[in-house]
Design a protein around this motif. Sequence first.
Motif, PDB file in Angstrom:
ATOM      1  N   SER A   1      76.687  11.164 -15.264  1.00  0.00           N
ATOM      2  CA  SER A   1      75.796  11.685 -14.244  1.00  0.00           C
ATOM      3  C   SER A   1      74.419  11.072 -14.435  1.00  0.00           C
ATOM      4  N   ARG A   2      73.781  10.719 -13.351  1.00  0.00           N
ATOM      5  CA  ARG A   2      72.424  10.193 -13.444  1.00  0.00           C
ATOM      6  C   ARG A   2      71.460  11.311 -13.828  1.00  0.00           C
ATOM      7  N   ALA A   3      70.345  10.939 -14.412  1.00  0.00           N
ATOM      8  CA  ALA A   3      69.356  11.913 -14.879  1.00  0.00           C
ATOM      9  C   ALA A   3      68.784  12.799 -13.771  1.00  0.00           C
ATOM     10  N   PRO A   4      68.500  12.288 -12.583  1.00  0.00           N
ATOM     11  CA  PRO A   4      67.891  13.173 -11.593  1.00  0.00           C
ATOM     12  C   PRO A   4      68.926  14.019 -10.847  1.00  0.00           C
ATOM     13  N   GLN A   5      69.783  14.670 -11.597  1.00  0.00           N
ATOM     14  CA  GLN A   5      70.842  15.453 -10.997  1.00  0.00           C
ATOM     15  C   GLN A   5      70.940  16.781 -11.735  1.00  0.00           C
TER      16      GLN A   5
ATOM     17  N   SER B   1      84.900  14.892  -3.770  1.00  0.00           N
ATOM     18  CA  SER B   1      84.130  15.501  -2.689  1.00  0.00           C
ATOM     19  C   SER B   1      82.642  15.195  -2.872  1.00  0.00           C
ATOM     20  N   TYR B   2      81.969  15.077  -1.750  1.00  0.00           N
ATOM     21  CA  TYR B   2      80.530  14.825  -1.756  1.00  0.00           C
ATOM     22  C   TYR B   2      79.772  15.935  -2.493  1.00  0.00           C
ATOM     23  N   THR B   3      80.398  17.095  -2.674  1.00  0.00           N
ATOM     24  CA  THR B   3      79.751  18.221  -3.356  1.00  0.00           C
ATOM     25  C   THR B   3      79.469  17.918  -4.825  1.00  0.00           C
ATOM     26  N   TYR B   4      80.094  16.894  -5.390  1.00  0.00           N
ATOM     27  CA  TYR B   4      79.853  16.522  -6.783  1.00  0.00           C
ATOM     28  C   TYR B   4      78.609  15.650  -6.953  1.00  0.00           C
ATOM     29  N   ASN B   5      78.076  15.130  -5.869  1.00  0.00           N
ATOM     30  CA  ASN B   5      76.899  14.256  -5.937  1.00  0.00           C
ATOM     31  C   ASN B   5      76.105  14.439  -4.637  1.00  0.00           C
ATOM     32  N   PHE B   6      75.833  15.689  -4.287  1.00  0.00           N
ATOM     33  CA  PHE B   6      75.167  16.012  -3.032  1.00  0.00           C
ATOM     34  C   PHE B   6      73.743  15.486  -3.058  1.00  0.00           C
ATOM     35  N   ALA B   7      73.403  14.656  -2.109  1.00  0.00           N
ATOM     36  CA  ALA B   7      72.086  14.012  -2.090  1.00  0.00           C
ATOM     37  C   ALA B   7      71.029  14.873  -1.434  1.00  0.00           C
ATOM     38  N   LYS B   8      69.865  14.864  -2.035  1.00  0.00           N
ATOM     39  CA  LYS B   8      68.724  15.575  -1.447  1.00  0.00           C
ATOM     40  C   LYS B   8      68.043  14.636  -0.455  1.00  0.00           C
ATOM     41  N   HIS B   9      68.742  14.294   0.566  1.00  0.00           N
ATOM     42  CA  HIS B   9      68.175  13.550   1.692  1.00  0.00           C
ATOM     43  C   HIS B   9      69.088  13.744   2.893  1.00  0.00           C
ATOM     44  N   THR B  10      68.566  13.473   4.067  1.00  0.00           N
ATOM     45  CA  THR B  10      69.329  13.700   5.296  1.00  0.00           C
ATOM     46  C   THR B  10      69.566  12.395   6.040  1.00  0.00           C
ATOM     47  N   VAL B  11      69.753  11.312   5.323  1.00  0.00           N
ATOM     48  CA  VAL B  11      69.863   9.991   5.925  1.00  0.00           C
ATOM     49  C   VAL B  11      70.934   9.926   7.008  1.00  0.00           C
TER      50      VAL B  11
ATOM     51  N   LEU C   1      78.355  23.562  -3.631  1.00  0.00           N
ATOM     52  CA  LEU C   1      77.808  22.368  -4.268  1.00  0.00           C
ATOM     53  C   LEU C   1      78.050  22.406  -5.771  1.00  0.00           C
ATOM     54  N   LYS C   2      78.537  21.298  -6.292  1.00  0.00           N
ATOM     55  CA  LYS C   2      78.783  21.182  -7.733  1.00  0.00           C
ATOM     56  C   LYS C   2      77.567  20.584  -8.439  1.00  0.00           C
ATOM     57  N   ALA C   3      76.925  19.583  -7.806  1.00  0.00           N
ATOM     58  CA  ALA C   3      75.759  18.920  -8.398  1.00  0.00           C
ATOM     59  C   ALA C   3      74.891  18.351  -7.283  1.00  0.00           C
ATOM     60  N   VAL C   4      73.584  18.377  -7.490  1.00  0.00           N
ATOM     61  CA  VAL C   4      72.633  17.839  -6.515  1.00  0.00           C
ATOM     62  C   VAL C   4      71.924  16.648  -7.147  1.00  0.00           C
ATOM     63  N   HIS C   5      71.894  15.546  -6.411  1.00  0.00           N
ATOM     64  CA  HIS C   5      71.284  14.295  -6.871  1.00  0.00           C
ATOM     65  C   HIS C   5      69.939  14.136  -6.170  1.00  0.00           C
ATOM     66  N   TYR C   6      68.880  14.016  -6.954  1.00  0.00           N
ATOM     67  CA  TYR C   6      67.517  13.900  -6.428  1.00  0.00           C
ATOM     68  C   TYR C   6      67.124  12.435  -6.346  1.00  0.00           C
TER      69      TYR C   6
END
Length: 190
Positions: free
Chosen positions: A14-18, A106-116, A133-138
Amino acid sequence: RRRSCCRLARPCISRAPQIVLQPLDHLFALRLPDTGVGEGRGGAGSGLAAVPDAFHPCYLNTGFMVLEPSRAVFEALSSLIDDVSSEESEQTLVNHYFLDRWHVLSYTYNFAKHTVMSPTRHQIYVDRYGDTLKAVHYHGVKPWRCSRDRDCMRHVPYYTGPANDGLYELWWAMFDAMCDEPALDCQPAA
C-alpha cells in the motif's frame, strides 16, 4: 545493483498516503492468477491482484497490490526495467508484465480522493456506500503537508465537493485517533 526477491509469502503493498478502514486479512487467502513464469511460494501461482486504474481501467493501479513473490517473476521484471517506459515509474513496468494476468480487486480497496471520472457518481458512492470502503488513497498534495482546516488540493476542481471534504476530514480524524495512542509522539519536529 539488483535487489533480491523478498521472502514474504503474500505481501499487501500500500502506498503511504492511504488509510485502511477495514480488515484486509481475507486477501492473504485470495487465489491469484498464474503468471505462467515459475511458481510462487506454496505452488499457488506467483500472481498479482490490484485495483484498476481510474484513468485507464484496463491497466492496474499500483497504489494497492496483493502479490505472491516468485524469483522467476522478479527476474522477468528486472530484465524489463531498461526496456519499459518510465513515464509512471513502477506502474508502467508492472502493467507491462502483468497486462492480462492479474486479479481485479474492487475499487473499494484503493478508493481515490478525487472525482476525476465523475463528480456526481463519486459523491453518490461516498454517500450511499462509504461504509464499504476498504482503503482511501490520498492523491495530490498529502494532508500532512496542509493544515487541518484547508485541503491543499481545494483549488483543483476534481478534489472539491462534500465527498472530498469528508474524506479529508476522515484523514485528520484517523490521525488524531492514532495520536491518542500513548506510544506515539505526534508533535512536529523542532
